[in-house]
Design a protein around this motif. Sequence first.
Motif, PDB file in Angstrom:
ATOM      1  N   ASP A 162       0.840  -1.199   0.000  1.00 55.27           N
ATOM      2  CA  ASP A 162       0.000   0.000   0.000  1.00 55.27           C
ATOM      3  C   ASP A 162       0.876   1.252   0.000  1.00 55.27           C
ATOM      4  N   SER A 163       1.910   1.231   0.815  1.00 54.30           N
ATOM      5  CA  SER A 163       2.820   2.375   0.905  1.00 54.30           C
ATOM      6  C   SER A 163       3.526   2.626  -0.418  1.00 54.30           C
ATOM      7  N   LEU A 164       3.899   1.563  -1.099  1.00 59.18           N
ATOM      8  CA  LEU A 164       4.553   1.714  -2.396  1.00 59.18           C
ATOM      9  C   LEU A 164       3.586   2.312  -3.421  1.00 59.18           C
ATOM     10  N   HIS A 165       2.342   1.841  -3.430  1.00 63.77           N
ATOM     11  CA  HIS A 165       1.353   2.408  -4.356  1.00 63.77           C
ATOM     12  C   HIS A 165       1.114   3.895  -4.059  1.00 63.77           C
ATOM     13  N   ILE A 166       1.031   4.247  -2.803  1.00 62.45           N
ATOM     14  CA  ILE A 166       0.827   5.656  -2.445  1.00 62.45           C
ATOM     15  C   ILE A 166       2.017   6.496  -2.906  1.00 62.45           C
ATOM     16  N   ALA A 167       3.224   6.007  -2.675  1.00 63.91           N
ATOM     17  CA  ALA A 167       4.426   6.741  -3.100  1.00 63.91           C
ATOM     18  C   ALA A 167       4.429   6.932  -4.620  1.00 63.91           C
ATOM     19  N   CYS A 168       4.019   5.906  -5.352  1.00 66.60           N
ATOM     20  CA  CYS A 168       3.958   6.014  -6.821  1.00 66.60           C
ATOM     21  C   CYS A 168       2.893   7.022  -7.251  1.00 66.60           C
ATOM     22  N   ALA A 169       1.718   6.956  -6.620  1.00 67.96           N
ATOM     23  CA  ALA A 169       0.641   7.891  -6.959  1.00 67.96           C
ATOM     24  C   ALA A 169       1.047   9.325  -6.620  1.00 67.96           C
ATOM     25  N   GLU A 170       1.725   9.506  -5.492  1.00 67.00           N
ATOM     26  CA  GLU A 170       2.214  10.845  -5.133  1.00 67.00           C
ATOM     27  C   GLU A 170       3.198  11.345  -6.182  1.00 67.00           C
ATOM     28  N   CYS A 171       4.101  10.483  -6.616  1.00 65.37           N
ATOM     29  CA  CYS A 171       5.087  10.856  -7.635  1.00 65.37           C
ATOM     30  C   CYS A 171       4.389  11.326  -8.913  1.00 65.37           C
ATOM     31  N   ALA A 172       3.299  10.668  -9.261  1.00 62.06           N
ATOM     32  CA  ALA A 172       2.558  11.016 -10.476  1.00 62.06           C
ATOM     33  C   ALA A 172       1.629  12.208 -10.283  1.00 62.06           C
ATOM     34  N   GLY A 173       1.346  12.562  -9.033  1.00 62.12           N
ATOM     35  CA  GLY A 173       0.360  13.606  -8.773  1.00 62.12           C
ATOM     36  C   GLY A 173      -1.043  13.129  -9.120  1.00 62.12           C
ATOM     37  N   ALA A 174      -1.307  11.866  -8.827  1.00 58.83           N
ATOM     38  CA  ALA A 174      -2.578  11.235  -9.204  1.00 58.83           C
ATOM     39  C   ALA A 174      -3.437  10.954  -7.980  1.00 58.83           C
TER      40      ALA A 174
END
Length: 145
Positions: A98-110
């Motif tokens: 979950d933390s990895l998905h959140i970090a990826c979404a934050e990186c994308a601004g999504a």
Amino acid sequence: MKIYMDVCCLCRPFDDQTVGRIRLEVTAVQEIIRRCASREYTLVNSEAITEEISKIPDIRKRLRVEKIVSIADEQIILDEDIIARMHVLITMGGDAMDSLHIACAECAGAILLTTDDAMITFFKMHRDIQIRIENPVIWLKEENK
């Protein structure tokens, strides 16, 4: 608008739809995917999503989910910053994936869409999450107001 769907959300159209809540989520996810396919929204994929999908044991389901993410217009490649952010989220008590998905979404601004209630509840308690995390049904209702 950028949309990041975690794998439980991407798999929702292939779940048992005899439960009302699941049927609603299937409808919402399918509509969001349709809007991504028509370029109304931008679907974001990541190496984390690709890796998690590769572990789906049912090959037919895996191929169908891979087809969905193939429409993504953006791909997040894991880097040191994303991994560092994931570790921060884990120290807050978050699940590693979950933390990895959140970090990826934050990186994308999504916006991150998930059908995982525990993920939504846990991370909404933390003010330093830099993105919105929502159930696709709730988010789509708000989008269509």
